[in-house]
Design an enzyme around this catalytic site. Structure first.
Site, PDB file in Angstrom:
ATOM      1  N   ARG A  38      39.716 -43.350 -22.122  1.00  0.00           N
ATOM      2  CA  ARG A  38      38.697 -42.374 -21.756  1.00  0.00           C
ATOM      3  C   ARG A  38      37.879 -42.902 -20.580  1.00  0.00           C
ATOM      4  O   ARG A  38      37.786 -44.112 -20.348  1.00  0.00           O
ATOM      5  CB  ARG A  38      37.770 -42.094 -22.942  1.00  0.00           C
ATOM      6  CG  ARG A  38      38.468 -41.528 -24.164  1.00  0.00           C
ATOM      7  CD  ARG A  38      37.470 -41.336 -25.296  1.00  0.00           C
ATOM      8  NE  ARG A  38      38.082 -40.769 -26.493  1.00  0.00           N
ATOM      9  CZ  ARG A  38      38.584 -41.490 -27.495  1.00  0.00           C
ATOM     10  NH1 ARG A  38      38.524 -42.828 -27.435  1.00  0.00           N
ATOM     11  NH2 ARG A  38      39.117 -40.906 -28.545  1.00  0.00           N
ATOM     12  N   LYS A  61      34.912 -43.891 -28.984  1.00  0.00           N
ATOM     13  CA  LYS A  61      33.938 -42.989 -29.601  1.00  0.00           C
ATOM     14  C   LYS A  61      33.378 -43.607 -30.871  1.00  0.00           C
ATOM     15  O   LYS A  61      34.098 -44.226 -31.648  1.00  0.00           O
ATOM     16  CB  LYS A  61      34.606 -41.652 -29.927  1.00  0.00           C
ATOM     17  CG  LYS A  61      34.862 -40.772 -28.710  1.00  0.00           C
ATOM     18  CD  LYS A  61      35.384 -39.415 -29.140  1.00  0.00           C
ATOM     19  CE  LYS A  61      35.533 -38.471 -27.976  1.00  0.00           C
ATOM     20  NZ  LYS A  61      36.011 -37.137 -28.411  1.00  0.00           N
ATOM     21  N   HIS A 111      40.314 -36.667 -17.148  1.00  0.00           N
ATOM     22  CA  HIS A 111      40.827 -36.524 -18.514  1.00  0.00           C
ATOM     23  C   HIS A 111      42.299 -36.141 -18.520  1.00  0.00           C
ATOM     24  O   HIS A 111      43.041 -36.508 -19.439  1.00  0.00           O
ATOM     25  CB  HIS A 111      40.008 -35.491 -19.280  1.00  0.00           C
ATOM     26  CG  HIS A 111      40.216 -35.559 -20.764  1.00  0.00           C
ATOM     27  ND1 HIS A 111      39.818 -36.642 -21.522  1.00  0.00           N
ATOM     28  CD2 HIS A 111      40.798 -34.692 -21.632  1.00  0.00           C
ATOM     29  CE1 HIS A 111      40.137 -36.437 -22.787  1.00  0.00           C
ATOM     30  NE2 HIS A 111      40.727 -35.266 -22.883  1.00  0.00           N
ATOM     31  N   ARG A 129      44.541 -39.034 -18.654  1.00  0.00           N
ATOM     32  CA  ARG A 129      44.739 -39.490 -20.044  1.00  0.00           C
ATOM     33  C   ARG A 129      45.862 -38.686 -20.679  1.00  0.00           C
ATOM     34  O   ARG A 129      46.726 -39.241 -21.366  1.00  0.00           O
ATOM     35  CB  ARG A 129      43.424 -39.313 -20.816  1.00  0.00           C
ATOM     36  CG  ARG A 129      43.463 -39.643 -22.306  1.00  0.00           C
ATOM     37  CD  ARG A 129      42.024 -39.665 -22.807  1.00  0.00           C
ATOM     38  NE  ARG A 129      41.890 -39.504 -24.236  1.00  0.00           N
ATOM     39  CZ  ARG A 129      41.934 -40.514 -25.121  1.00  0.00           C
ATOM     40  NH1 ARG A 129      42.165 -41.738 -24.705  1.00  0.00           N
ATOM     41  NH2 ARG A 129      41.753 -40.289 -26.407  1.00  0.00           N
ATOM     42  N   HIS A 161      42.650 -42.068 -31.165  1.00  0.00           N
ATOM     43  CA  HIS A 161      42.385 -40.825 -31.885  1.00  0.00           C
ATOM     44  C   HIS A 161      42.136 -41.117 -33.357  1.00  0.00           C
ATOM     45  O   HIS A 161      42.880 -41.882 -33.982  1.00  0.00           O
ATOM     46  CB  HIS A 161      43.583 -39.875 -31.773  1.00  0.00           C
ATOM     47  CG  HIS A 161      43.707 -39.239 -30.427  1.00  0.00           C
ATOM     48  ND1 HIS A 161      44.897 -38.783 -29.913  1.00  0.00           N
ATOM     49  CD2 HIS A 161      42.770 -38.971 -29.476  1.00  0.00           C
ATOM     50  CE1 HIS A 161      44.704 -38.281 -28.716  1.00  0.00           C
ATOM     51  NE2 HIS A 161      43.422 -38.378 -28.425  1.00  0.00           N
ATOM     52  N   TYR A 198      50.083 -33.807 -27.314  1.00  0.00           N
ATOM     53  CA  TYR A 198      50.777 -34.466 -26.218  1.00  0.00           C
ATOM     54  C   TYR A 198      52.284 -34.556 -26.448  1.00  0.00           C
ATOM     55  O   TYR A 198      53.009 -35.111 -25.626  1.00  0.00           O
ATOM     56  CB  TYR A 198      50.230 -35.883 -26.015  1.00  0.00           C
ATOM     57  CG  TYR A 198      48.750 -35.912 -25.737  1.00  0.00           C
ATOM     58  CD1 TYR A 198      48.235 -35.389 -24.554  1.00  0.00           C
ATOM     59  CD2 TYR A 198      47.858 -36.440 -26.661  1.00  0.00           C
ATOM     60  CE1 TYR A 198      46.879 -35.397 -24.302  1.00  0.00           C
ATOM     61  CE2 TYR A 198      46.497 -36.455 -26.415  1.00  0.00           C
ATOM     62  CZ  TYR A 198      46.020 -35.938 -25.231  1.00  0.00           C
ATOM     63  OH  TYR A 198      44.675 -35.944 -24.979  1.00  0.00           O
TER      64      TYR A 198
END
Length: 325
Positions: free
Chosen positions: A176, A198, A265, A268, A292, A301
Protein backbone atom coordinates in the site's frame (compact mmCIF):
# COMPACT_ATOMS: atom_id res chain seq x y z
CA UNK A 1 -7.16 6.94 22.85
CA UNK A 2 -9.88 9.10 21.29
CA UNK A 3 -10.65 8.94 17.59
CA UNK A 4 -10.63 12.39 15.96
CA UNK A 5 -13.98 13.63 14.75
CA UNK A 6 -13.49 14.90 11.18
CA UNK A 7 -16.97 16.47 11.15
CA UNK A 8 -16.00 18.99 13.87
CA UNK A 9 -19.53 20.06 14.79
CA UNK A 10 -21.02 19.65 18.29
CA UNK A 11 -24.36 18.68 16.77
CA UNK A 12 -22.75 15.66 15.07
CA UNK A 13 -20.96 14.47 18.21
CA UNK A 14 -22.24 11.33 19.90
CA UNK A 15 -20.89 9.65 23.02
CA UNK A 16 -22.16 6.27 21.78
CA UNK A 17 -20.42 6.63 18.42
CA UNK A 18 -17.20 7.81 20.06
CA UNK A 19 -17.20 4.83 22.44
CA UNK A 20 -17.67 2.46 19.50
CA UNK A 21 -14.93 4.06 17.40
CA UNK A 22 -12.47 3.96 20.29
CA UNK A 23 -13.26 0.26 20.65
CA UNK A 24 -12.64 -0.62 16.99
CA UNK A 25 -9.38 1.35 16.90
CA UNK A 26 -7.85 0.33 20.24
CA UNK A 27 -9.18 -3.24 20.52
CA UNK A 28 -10.00 -4.35 16.98
CA UNK A 29 -6.99 -2.62 15.42
CA UNK A 30 -8.90 -0.61 12.79
CA UNK A 31 -7.08 2.32 11.17
CA UNK A 32 -8.03 5.96 11.79
CA UNK A 33 -9.16 6.16 8.16
CA UNK A 34 -11.54 3.23 8.63
CA UNK A 35 -12.85 4.75 11.86
CA UNK A 36 -13.61 8.02 10.08
CA UNK A 37 -15.55 6.12 7.38
CA UNK A 38 -17.52 4.34 10.11
CA UNK A 39 -18.22 7.69 11.80
CA UNK A 40 -19.58 9.12 8.54
CA UNK A 41 -21.92 6.13 8.06
CA UNK A 42 -23.20 6.31 11.64
CA UNK A 43 -23.83 10.06 11.55
CA UNK A 44 -25.83 9.49 8.37
CA UNK A 45 -27.74 6.63 10.01
CA UNK A 46 -28.50 8.65 13.16
CA UNK A 47 -29.85 11.53 11.08
CA UNK A 48 -32.02 9.12 9.09
CA UNK A 49 -33.26 7.58 12.34
CA UNK A 50 -34.35 10.94 13.76
CA UNK A 51 -36.30 11.71 10.60
CA UNK A 52 -37.77 8.18 10.43
CA UNK A 53 -38.90 8.34 14.06
CA UNK A 54 -40.31 11.86 13.54
CA UNK A 55 -37.92 13.31 16.11
CA UNK A 56 -37.39 16.33 13.84
CA UNK A 57 -39.66 18.18 11.39
CA UNK A 58 -39.64 16.69 7.90
CA UNK A 59 -38.79 20.15 6.59
CA UNK A 60 -35.46 20.27 8.44
CA UNK A 61 -32.45 19.98 6.11
CA UNK A 62 -31.12 16.44 6.38
CA UNK A 63 -27.45 17.41 6.63
CA UNK A 64 -28.23 19.79 9.50
CA UNK A 65 -30.11 17.30 11.70
CA UNK A 66 -28.35 17.14 15.09
CA UNK A 67 -27.53 13.72 16.51
CA UNK A 68 -26.09 14.61 19.90
CA UNK A 69 -29.36 13.63 21.60
CA UNK A 70 -29.52 10.04 20.27
CA UNK A 71 -29.35 7.60 23.16
CA UNK A 72 -29.78 3.89 23.85
CA UNK A 73 -33.56 4.29 24.19
CA UNK A 74 -33.88 5.21 20.50
CA UNK A 75 -31.46 2.49 19.42
CA UNK A 76 -33.54 -0.12 21.26
CA UNK A 77 -36.43 0.54 18.86
CA UNK A 78 -34.47 -0.41 15.76
CA UNK A 79 -35.47 -3.54 13.86
CA UNK A 80 -34.71 -5.04 10.44
CA UNK A 81 -37.42 -2.93 8.83
CA UNK A 82 -35.71 0.30 9.89
CA UNK A 83 -32.32 -0.96 8.75
CA UNK A 84 -33.65 -1.89 5.31
CA UNK A 85 -35.41 1.49 5.11
CA UNK A 86 -32.04 3.15 5.77
CA UNK A 87 -30.36 1.14 3.01
CA UNK A 88 -33.20 2.05 0.64
CA UNK A 89 -32.75 5.71 1.59
CA UNK A 90 -29.00 5.40 0.94
CA UNK A 91 -29.69 4.05 -2.52
CA UNK A 92 -32.55 6.29 -3.63
CA UNK A 93 -31.82 9.60 -1.93
CA UNK A 94 -28.04 9.45 -1.43
CA UNK A 95 -27.41 7.54 -4.68
CA UNK A 96 -25.10 5.04 -3.01
CA UNK A 97 -23.67 2.24 -5.12
CA UNK A 98 -23.95 -1.42 -4.10
CA UNK A 99 -20.42 -1.21 -2.70
CA UNK A 100 -21.19 1.92 -0.64
CA UNK A 101 -24.31 0.26 0.80
CA UNK A 102 -22.28 -2.86 1.50
CA UNK A 103 -19.90 -0.76 3.60
CA UNK A 104 -22.87 0.69 5.49
CA UNK A 105 -24.09 -2.82 6.29
CA UNK A 106 -20.61 -3.65 7.63
CA UNK A 107 -20.73 -0.49 9.76
CA UNK A 108 -24.17 -1.31 11.16
CA UNK A 109 -23.20 -4.90 11.91
CA UNK A 110 -20.06 -3.87 13.79
CA UNK A 111 -21.89 -1.08 15.65
CA UNK A 112 -24.84 -3.14 16.86
CA UNK A 113 -22.67 -6.15 17.67
CA UNK A 114 -20.70 -3.81 19.91
CA UNK A 115 -23.84 -2.42 21.56
CA UNK A 116 -25.54 -5.80 22.08
CA UNK A 117 -22.67 -8.26 22.51
CA UNK A 118 -19.96 -6.14 24.16
CA UNK A 119 -21.83 -3.48 26.11
CA UNK A 120 -25.00 -5.55 26.65
CA UNK A 121 -27.11 -2.40 26.28
CA UNK A 122 -30.10 -4.25 24.84
CA UNK A 123 -31.31 -7.29 22.90
CA UNK A 124 -32.19 -8.88 20.62
CA UNK A 125 -29.55 -7.72 18.16
CA UNK A 126 -31.28 -6.15 15.10
CA UNK A 127 -28.41 -7.00 12.72
CA UNK A 128 -28.48 -10.75 13.35
CA UNK A 129 -30.35 -11.38 10.09
CA UNK A 130 -29.14 -8.30 8.19
CA UNK A 131 -27.86 -9.44 4.79
CA UNK A 132 -25.16 -7.87 2.66
CA UNK A 133 -26.28 -6.38 -0.67
CA UNK A 134 -25.56 -8.63 -3.63
CA UNK A 135 -22.50 -7.22 -5.37
CA UNK A 136 -21.67 -7.48 -9.03
CA UNK A 137 -18.29 -9.08 -9.64
CA UNK A 138 -15.72 -6.48 -10.60
CA UNK A 139 -12.30 -6.93 -12.11
CA UNK A 140 -9.57 -4.66 -10.84
CA UNK A 141 -7.87 -2.54 -13.51
CA UNK A 142 -4.21 -3.43 -13.77
CA UNK A 143 -1.20 -3.07 -16.05
CA UNK A 144 -0.42 -5.86 -18.47
CA UNK A 145 3.09 -7.26 -18.23
CA UNK A 146 4.36 -5.28 -21.25
CA UNK A 147 2.79 -2.07 -19.90
CA UNK A 148 4.56 -2.59 -16.57
CA UNK A 149 7.85 -3.10 -18.40
CA UNK A 150 7.31 0.08 -20.44
CA UNK A 151 6.57 2.01 -17.25
CA UNK A 152 9.82 0.88 -15.62
CA UNK A 153 11.88 1.49 -18.76
CA UNK A 154 10.49 4.99 -19.13
CA UNK A 155 11.56 6.30 -15.72
CA UNK A 156 13.91 9.21 -16.24
CA UNK A 157 14.75 12.46 -14.51
CA UNK A 158 16.58 13.86 -11.50
CA UNK A 159 15.17 11.31 -9.07
CA UNK A 160 15.12 8.33 -11.43
CA UNK A 161 16.82 5.93 -8.98
CA UNK A 162 14.36 6.76 -6.20
CA UNK A 163 11.33 6.66 -8.49
CA UNK A 164 12.48 3.41 -10.08
CA UNK A 165 12.85 1.80 -6.64
CA UNK A 166 9.42 3.04 -5.54
CA UNK A 167 7.60 1.75 -8.63
CA UNK A 168 9.58 -1.51 -8.58
CA UNK A 169 8.42 -2.17 -5.01
CA UNK A 170 4.81 -1.39 -5.92
CA UNK A 171 4.86 -3.70 -8.95
CA UNK A 172 6.67 -6.58 -7.24
CA UNK A 173 5.43 -6.49 -3.65
CA UNK A 174 1.96 -4.98 -4.01
CA UNK A 175 2.35 -2.83 -0.92
CA UNK A 176 0.00 0.00 0.00
CA UNK A 177 1.00 3.63 -0.50
CA UNK A 178 1.04 4.34 3.25
CA UNK A 179 3.20 1.25 3.81
CA UNK A 180 5.80 2.34 1.25
CA UNK A 181 6.24 5.90 2.50
CA UNK A 182 6.81 4.68 6.07
CA UNK A 183 9.56 2.17 5.21
CA UNK A 184 12.65 2.72 7.33
CA UNK A 185 16.13 1.63 6.30
CA UNK A 186 16.29 -0.60 9.37
CA UNK A 187 13.14 -2.41 8.19
CA UNK A 188 15.26 -4.12 5.52
CA UNK A 189 17.18 -7.18 6.71
CA UNK A 190 18.94 -9.06 3.91
CA UNK A 191 16.06 -9.97 1.57
CA UNK A 192 13.22 -9.35 4.03
CA UNK A 193 11.23 -6.16 4.46
CA UNK A 194 9.13 -5.36 7.51
CA UNK A 195 5.90 -3.51 6.71
CA UNK A 196 3.33 -1.93 9.02
CA UNK A 197 -0.10 -2.30 7.42
CA UNK A 198 -3.67 -1.43 8.31
CA UNK A 199 -4.38 -1.40 12.01
CA UNK A 200 -0.63 -1.32 12.74
CA UNK A 201 -0.41 -4.99 11.78
CA UNK A 202 3.12 -6.08 10.98
CA UNK A 203 4.05 -8.45 8.17
CA UNK A 204 7.20 -9.49 6.33
CA UNK A 205 7.60 -9.29 2.56
CA UNK A 206 10.56 -10.96 0.89
CA UNK A 207 12.37 -8.85 -1.69
CA UNK A 208 13.25 -10.39 -5.03
CA UNK A 209 16.35 -9.61 -7.12
CA UNK A 210 14.75 -6.62 -8.89
CA UNK A 211 13.71 -4.99 -5.61
CA UNK A 212 17.08 -5.50 -3.95
CA UNK A 213 18.96 -4.08 -6.94
CA UNK A 214 16.62 -1.09 -7.22
CA UNK A 215 17.03 -0.25 -3.52
CA UNK A 216 20.80 -0.73 -3.75
CA UNK A 217 21.09 1.69 -6.70
CA UNK A 218 18.91 4.25 -4.93
CA UNK A 219 20.93 4.11 -1.70
CA UNK A 220 24.07 4.98 -3.69
CA UNK A 221 22.58 8.37 -4.59
CA UNK A 222 20.34 8.95 -1.56
CA UNK A 223 21.22 12.05 0.43
CA UNK A 224 23.46 11.26 3.39
CA UNK A 225 21.25 12.70 6.08
CA UNK A 226 20.19 11.44 9.48
CA UNK A 227 16.69 10.26 8.54
CA UNK A 228 15.45 6.76 9.35
CA UNK A 229 13.10 6.72 6.34
CA UNK A 230 14.15 5.02 3.13
CA UNK A 231 12.48 7.30 0.61
CA UNK A 232 13.12 11.03 0.84
CA UNK A 233 11.57 14.03 -0.85
CA UNK A 234 13.40 16.70 -2.81
CA UNK A 235 13.72 18.59 0.49
CA UNK A 236 15.31 15.49 2.09
CA UNK A 237 12.36 14.88 4.38
CA UNK A 238 10.26 11.71 4.42
CA UNK A 239 8.40 11.53 1.12
CA UNK A 240 4.67 12.17 1.39
CA UNK A 241 1.83 10.08 0.01
CA UNK A 242 0.87 12.96 -2.27
CA UNK A 243 4.42 13.22 -3.68
CA UNK A 244 4.44 9.50 -4.50
CA UNK A 245 1.04 9.79 -6.18
CA UNK A 246 2.36 12.69 -8.25
CA UNK A 247 5.54 10.94 -9.38
CA UNK A 248 3.67 7.77 -10.32
CA UNK A 249 1.17 9.79 -12.36
CA UNK A 250 4.03 11.65 -14.07
CA UNK A 251 5.80 8.45 -15.16
CA UNK A 252 2.53 6.84 -16.28
CA UNK A 253 1.84 9.86 -18.50
CA UNK A 254 5.33 9.77 -19.98
CA UNK A 255 4.84 6.24 -21.28
CA UNK A 256 1.37 7.00 -22.60
CA UNK A 257 -0.76 5.21 -19.98
CA UNK A 258 -4.15 6.58 -18.96
CA UNK A 259 -3.68 8.33 -15.63
CA UNK A 260 -7.45 8.40 -15.10
CA UNK A 261 -7.53 4.59 -15.08
CA UNK A 262 -4.19 3.79 -13.45
CA UNK A 263 -3.15 5.03 -10.03
CA UNK A 264 -0.79 4.02 -7.24
CA UNK A 265 -3.39 1.58 -5.94
CA UNK A 266 -3.72 0.05 -9.41
CA UNK A 267 -0.01 -0.81 -9.24
CA UNK A 268 -0.91 -2.92 -6.20
CA UNK A 269 -3.60 -4.58 -8.35
CA UNK A 270 -0.96 -5.17 -11.01
CA UNK A 271 1.43 -6.86 -8.60
CA UNK A 272 -1.29 -9.20 -7.34
CA UNK A 273 -2.47 -10.04 -10.84
CA UNK A 274 1.04 -10.77 -12.12
CA UNK A 275 1.63 -13.07 -9.15
CA UNK A 276 -1.41 -15.11 -10.14
CA UNK A 277 -0.91 -14.92 -13.89
CA UNK A 278 2.82 -15.53 -14.19
CA UNK A 279 4.05 -16.47 -10.75
CA UNK A 280 1.56 -19.33 -10.35
CA UNK A 281 0.97 -18.16 -6.78
CA UNK A 282 -1.76 -19.63 -4.61
CA UNK A 283 -4.37 -17.33 -3.11
CA UNK A 284 -3.23 -17.79 0.50
CA UNK A 285 0.33 -16.72 -0.36
CA UNK A 286 -0.89 -13.62 -2.18
CA UNK A 287 -3.22 -12.83 0.74
CA UNK A 288 -0.22 -12.90 3.08
CA UNK A 289 1.94 -10.77 0.76
CA UNK A 290 -0.76 -8.12 0.32
CA UNK A 291 -1.72 -8.08 3.99
CA UNK A 292 -5.41 -8.81 3.43
CA UNK A 293 -7.35 -9.77 6.53
CA UNK A 294 -9.92 -11.76 4.53
CA UNK A 295 -9.18 -14.01 1.56
CA UNK A 296 -12.35 -12.72 -0.13
CA UNK A 297 -10.56 -9.41 -0.69
CA UNK A 298 -7.73 -11.21 -2.47
CA UNK A 299 -10.12 -13.05 -4.77
CA UNK A 300 -10.81 -9.97 -6.92
CA UNK A 301 -7.27 -10.34 -8.28
CA UNK A 302 -7.77 -13.90 -9.52
CA UNK A 303 -9.33 -12.75 -12.80
CA UNK A 304 -7.73 -14.63 -15.70
CA UNK A 305 -8.08 -14.39 -19.45
CA UNK A 306 -9.20 -17.05 -21.91
CA UNK A 307 -5.63 -17.79 -22.96
CA UNK A 308 -4.61 -18.62 -19.40
CA UNK A 309 -7.67 -20.84 -18.90
CA UNK A 310 -6.91 -22.63 -22.14
CA UNK A 311 -3.25 -23.04 -21.18
CA UNK A 312 -4.23 -24.43 -17.77
CA UNK A 313 -6.43 -27.11 -19.34
CA UNK A 314 -3.80 -27.96 -21.97
CA UNK A 315 -1.28 -28.64 -19.20
CA UNK A 316 -3.49 -31.23 -17.56
CA UNK A 317 -1.36 -34.45 -17.68
CA UNK A 318 -4.26 -36.23 -19.39
CA UNK A 319 -4.67 -33.57 -22.07
CA UNK A 320 -2.84 -35.66 -24.70
CA UNK A 321 -4.46 -38.97 -23.86
CA UNK A 322 -6.27 -40.49 -26.82
CA UNK A 323 -8.33 -43.67 -27.12
CA UNK A 324 -6.65 -46.64 -28.75
CA UNK A 325 -7.65 -47.30 -32.34
Amino acid sequence: MTVANPIANPLTESKIIDEFLNYIVTIRGFSEKSAQAYRYDLVLFFRFLKRYLAMVPQSELFDEIPINDICVDQLKTIDLGILYAFLSFSSKERHNSDFARSRKVSTLRSFFNYLCNKQKYFGPNPVTDLEMPKLQARNARYLEWDEAVDLLKGIKGRHKERDFAIITLFLNCGMRLSELTQIKITDIKNDSLRLIGKGDKERTVYLNHACLKAIQHYLLVRAEIDSPFLFLSQQNTVISNRAVQHLVKKHLAVCGLNTDEISVHKLRHTAATLMFKYGKADIRSVQEILGHQNVSTTQIYTHVDEELLRDTLNHNPLSQFEPEE
